[in-house]
Each structure stands twice: as structure tokens, then as C-alpha cells.
Write a protein that holds these residues in place. Structure first.
Motif, short mmCIF file in Angstrom:
data_model
loop_
_atom_site.label_atom_id
_atom_site.label_comp_id
_atom_site.label_asym_id
_atom_site.label_seq_id
_atom_site.Cartn_x
_atom_site.Cartn_y
_atom_site.Cartn_z
N MET A 1 0.84 -1.17 0.00
CA MET A 1 0.00 0.00 0.00
C MET A 1 0.89 1.24 0.00
SD MET A 1 -3.15 0.39 2.45
CE MET A 1 -3.68 1.85 3.16
N PRO A 2 0.72 2.16 -0.94
CA PRO A 2 1.58 3.34 -1.01
C PRO A 2 1.35 4.28 0.17
CG PRO A 2 -0.19 3.51 -2.60
CD PRO A 2 -0.29 2.15 -1.98
N GLY A 3 2.38 5.07 0.44
CA GLY A 3 2.27 6.05 1.51
C GLY A 3 3.48 6.97 1.50
N PHE A 4 3.39 8.04 2.26
CA PHE A 4 4.50 8.97 2.36
C PHE A 4 5.62 8.36 3.20
CE2 PHE A 4 0.92 11.87 1.52
CZ PHE A 4 1.40 12.42 0.36
N ILE A 5 6.86 8.64 2.83
CA ILE A 5 8.03 8.07 3.50
C ILE A 5 8.24 8.79 4.83
CG2 ILE A 5 10.53 7.72 3.34
CD1 ILE A 5 10.13 7.68 0.25
N VAL A 6 8.46 8.00 5.88
CA VAL A 6 8.70 8.56 7.22
C VAL A 6 10.19 8.87 7.36
CG1 VAL A 6 8.60 8.06 9.69
CG2 VAL A 6 6.75 7.31 8.19
N HIS A 7 10.49 10.04 7.89
CA HIS A 7 11.86 10.47 8.11
C HIS A 7 12.08 10.75 9.60
CE1 HIS A 7 9.52 14.09 7.93
NE2 HIS A 7 10.57 14.88 8.07
N VAL A 8 13.30 11.08 9.96
CA VAL A 8 13.67 11.30 11.36
C VAL A 8 12.84 12.41 12.00
CG1 VAL A 8 15.54 12.02 12.89
CG2 VAL A 8 15.98 10.40 11.09
N GLY A 9 12.48 13.43 11.25
CA GLY A 9 11.73 14.55 11.80
C GLY A 9 10.24 14.32 11.93
N ALA A 10 9.76 13.14 11.56
CA ALA A 10 8.33 12.84 11.66
C ALA A 10 7.91 12.75 13.13
CB ALA A 10 8.02 11.53 10.95
N THR A 11 6.67 13.12 13.39
CA THR A 11 6.12 13.00 14.74
C THR A 11 5.47 11.63 14.86
OG1 THR A 11 5.72 15.38 14.82
CG2 THR A 11 4.54 14.01 16.42
N TRP B 1 8.31 -1.77 13.61
CA TRP B 1 7.47 -1.72 12.41
C TRP B 1 7.35 -3.11 11.83
CZ3 TRP B 1 4.75 2.47 11.89
CH2 TRP B 1 5.21 3.63 12.50
N LEU B 2 6.17 -3.50 11.44
CA LEU B 2 5.90 -4.82 10.89
C LEU B 2 5.85 -4.81 9.37
CD1 LEU B 2 3.08 -5.80 13.40
CD2 LEU B 2 5.52 -6.34 13.53
N THR B 3 5.37 -3.72 8.79
CA THR B 3 5.28 -3.62 7.33
C THR B 3 5.96 -2.34 6.87
OG1 THR B 3 3.16 -2.46 7.41
CG2 THR B 3 3.09 -4.87 7.25
N GLY B 4 6.38 -2.34 5.62
CA GLY B 4 7.03 -1.16 5.05
C GLY B 4 6.86 -1.16 3.54
N SER B 5 7.72 -0.43 2.88
CA SER B 5 7.65 -0.33 1.42
C SER B 5 8.01 -1.68 0.80
CB SER B 5 8.59 0.76 0.91
OG SER B 5 9.92 0.46 1.27
N THR B 6 7.44 -1.96 -0.37
CA THR B 6 7.73 -3.22 -1.04
C THR B 6 8.64 -3.04 -2.25
OG1 THR B 6 5.70 -2.97 -2.33
CG2 THR B 6 5.58 -4.32 -0.33
N ARG B 7 8.66 -1.85 -2.81
CA ARG B 7 9.47 -1.62 -4.01
C ARG B 7 10.63 -0.65 -3.82
NH1 ARG B 7 5.36 -1.62 -9.12
NH2 ARG B 7 4.35 -3.58 -8.59
N VAL B 8 10.61 0.11 -2.75
CA VAL B 8 11.69 1.07 -2.50
C VAL B 8 12.42 0.63 -1.23
CG1 VAL B 8 12.24 3.48 -2.05
CG2 VAL B 8 10.35 2.92 -3.57
N LEU B 9 13.74 0.45 -1.35
CA LEU B 9 14.55 -0.01 -0.23
C LEU B 9 15.67 0.97 0.05
CD1 LEU B 9 14.96 -3.73 -1.34
CD2 LEU B 9 13.19 -2.79 0.14
N ALA B 10 16.16 0.97 1.27
CA ALA B 10 17.34 1.75 1.66
C ALA B 10 18.26 0.80 2.40
CB ALA B 10 16.96 2.93 2.55
N GLY B 11 19.44 0.57 1.85
CA GLY B 11 20.36 -0.38 2.45
C GLY B 11 19.80 -1.79 2.47
N GLY B 12 18.95 -2.11 1.50
CA GLY B 12 18.36 -3.43 1.41
C GLY B 12 17.17 -3.66 2.33
N GLN B 13 16.74 -2.63 3.05
CA GLN B 13 15.63 -2.75 3.98
C GLN B 13 14.44 -1.91 3.51
OE1 GLN B 13 15.45 -4.67 6.77
NE2 GLN B 13 17.43 -5.49 6.16
N PRO B 14 13.21 -2.37 3.75
CA PRO B 14 12.02 -1.57 3.40
C PRO B 14 11.96 -0.29 4.24
CG PRO B 14 11.42 -3.86 3.82
CD PRO B 14 12.84 -3.70 4.25
N LEU B 15 11.42 0.76 3.64
CA LEU B 15 11.24 2.02 4.34
C LEU B 15 9.95 2.01 5.16
CD1 LEU B 15 12.10 4.49 1.44
CD2 LEU B 15 13.60 3.76 3.30
N VAL B 16 9.93 2.79 6.23
CA VAL B 16 8.70 2.98 6.98
C VAL B 16 7.85 3.99 6.21
CG1 VAL B 16 7.69 3.83 9.13
CG2 VAL B 16 9.81 2.52 9.20
N LEU B 17 6.59 3.64 5.99
CA LEU B 17 5.65 4.52 5.29
C LEU B 17 4.57 4.97 6.26
CD1 LEU B 17 5.15 2.46 2.01
CD2 LEU B 17 6.79 4.29 2.44
#
Length: 107
Positions: free
Chosen positions: A1-11, A65-81
Motif C-alpha cells: 500500500m503506497p504512503g509517504f516516507i517517514v523520516h527522522v523529523g516525523a512526529t 514496524w511490521l510492514t514497510g515499502s515493497t518496491r523502495v529499499l534503503a540499504g536493502g531494507q524496506p522504508l517505513v511509510l
């Protein structure tokens, strides 16, 4: 499921209002000038209002986190969306992404 990428500054909050922060962000990929977070890194929770045993089963200490991105990875790991699901220990409640950047999304 698509979503905005979570970054360090996210609440990010636990279900009881405690502030959650990533233990290990991924500094090589930035969105809105801040490192992204992968699902591999647990979140550390501070200020959870859930009472300790005898009155409750809290407070929340960590979140994973249990689920993340399926097509976009960082360092081989799914991103938190923003649509990712999670669980806090020891309460079993989810983390809540209250605010994140709204420019970059992933699937």
C-alpha cells in the motif's frame, strides 16, 4: 500500500501519547533533508502514560514496524511509510504517525 516516507523529523507517538524516536535512522537517503527510517530499526518510546503492572501493562518502551515499502529499499531494507503497521512492547498497541513529510511517497 503506497504512503509517504517517514523520516527522522516525523512526529511518531505510541497509542498513549509517548514520543517515539528511531534508534537507528538510515543517513545515506534523505527526504526533506532528513534521514529516512527503515523497518529494521526499532523505535524508542519516552513519556508513555500507560500505567505499569497492577494498573496496566505499560508503559510502552519500544516500537517495531511490521510492514514497510515493497518496491523502495534503503540499504536493502524496506522504508517505513505513513501506512505502515507496528507494535509496541510490552503493551501490544501500535505506533501512530501523527505528522511526516508530504513530498516523497513509495510503494
Amino acid at each position: 500500500m503506497p504512503g509517504f516516507i517517514v523520516h527522522v523529523g516525523a512526529t511518531v507517538l505510541c497509542s498513549h501519547g509517548g514520543q517515539a524516536n528511531p534508534s537507528v535512522p538510515f543517513p545515506r537517503v534523505l527526504v526533506s533533508g532528513q534521514p529516512v527510517v527503515t523497518i529494521a530499526a526499532p523505535y524508542l518510546v519516552a513519556g508513555c502514560s500507560m500505567p505499569p503492572p497492577t494498573a496496566g501493562n505499560g508503559p510502552c518502551v519500544t516500537g517495531q514496524w511490521l510492514t514497510g515499502s515493497t518496491r523502495v529499499l534503503a540499504g536493502g531494507q524496506p522504508l517505513v511509510l505513513q501506512s505502515s503497521s507496528s507494535v509496541c512492547a510490552p503493551t501490544g498497541t501500535p505506533l501512530i504517525i501523527a505528522m511526516t513529510q508530504l513530498r516523497a511517497s513509495a510503494l
